[in-house]
Design an enzyme around this catalytic site. Sequence first.
Site, PDB file in Angstrom:
ATOM      1  N   GLU A   2       0.675   8.095  49.696  1.00 60.41           N
ATOM      2  CA  GLU A   2       0.595   8.378  48.258  1.00 60.41           C
ATOM      3  C   GLU A   2      -0.258   9.616  48.043  1.00 60.41           C
ATOM      4  O   GLU A   2      -1.321   9.759  48.638  1.00 60.41           O
ATOM      5  CB  GLU A   2      -0.029   7.173  47.561  1.00 60.41           C
ATOM      6  CG  GLU A   2      -0.265   7.339  46.089  1.00 60.41           C
ATOM      7  CD  GLU A   2      -0.936   6.110  45.493  1.00 60.41           C
ATOM      8  OE1 GLU A   2      -1.795   6.295  44.604  1.00 60.41           O
ATOM      9  OE2 GLU A   2      -0.643   4.975  45.910  1.00 60.41           O
ATOM     10  N   GLU A   7      -6.557  11.873  39.641  1.00 61.64           N
ATOM     11  CA  GLU A   7      -7.083  10.534  39.849  1.00 61.64           C
ATOM     12  C   GLU A   7      -8.551  10.497  39.429  1.00 61.64           C
ATOM     13  O   GLU A   7      -9.338  11.349  39.818  1.00 61.64           O
ATOM     14  CB  GLU A   7      -6.971  10.130  41.326  1.00 61.64           C
ATOM     15  CG  GLU A   7      -7.473   8.733  41.595  1.00 61.64           C
ATOM     16  CD  GLU A   7      -7.270   8.302  43.034  1.00 61.64           C
ATOM     17  OE1 GLU A   7      -6.589   7.289  43.237  1.00 61.64           O
ATOM     18  OE2 GLU A   7      -7.793   8.980  43.947  1.00 61.64           O
TER      19      GLU A   7
END
Length: 187
Positions: A2, A7
């Site tokens: 991923e 984030e």
Amino acid sequence: GEIDILEGANNVVPNQSTLHTSHNCSMPNNTLQSGTFTTTNCDASVAYNVGCAVKLTEDKNSFGPGFNSIGGGWYAMERTLHYIKVWFWERCDPYVPFDVRSGAWIIDTDNWGIPAANFPNNTECDIQSHFGANNIIIDLTFCGDWAGNAALYNASGCPSDCVSYVNNNPTAFTNAYFQISSMNIYK
């Protein structure tokens, strides 16, 4: 594997770009990038799935309320057999490459300068074996493995525990959304 281009957790800035992989993937701490590695072990099964993260230390407006207050910006990610790189430019940055700002049909990442995050293929991580075809997923995860971890959540100065706070305060998330003007994908 991923690739998280954007984030963050609990409004703690700046953004971090992160890889989450299977076992046996680590990044060298000395790559050419403007960001700073906070962790170099990309293995998702350790340390609450923090992955190998690069904080975009050059820009406090790369995530959260600061990002929203400047009207956002541009994120770009390039993945090859040799590396995964991430760039970020604020909305009003005069140095945004023309091909990024204009949404050009042809781009040249060699003209984009030093990336914010640079994850090179190396002896500790063969990118090709850890990453298959890309799927684009845009989500807001509340109280996941990393952000919901009690130690991180409490250190962020957030009240109560993550699940209780989210369940009991839905209005706290009225500004938690993405407004995407465009998304360009190149081969």
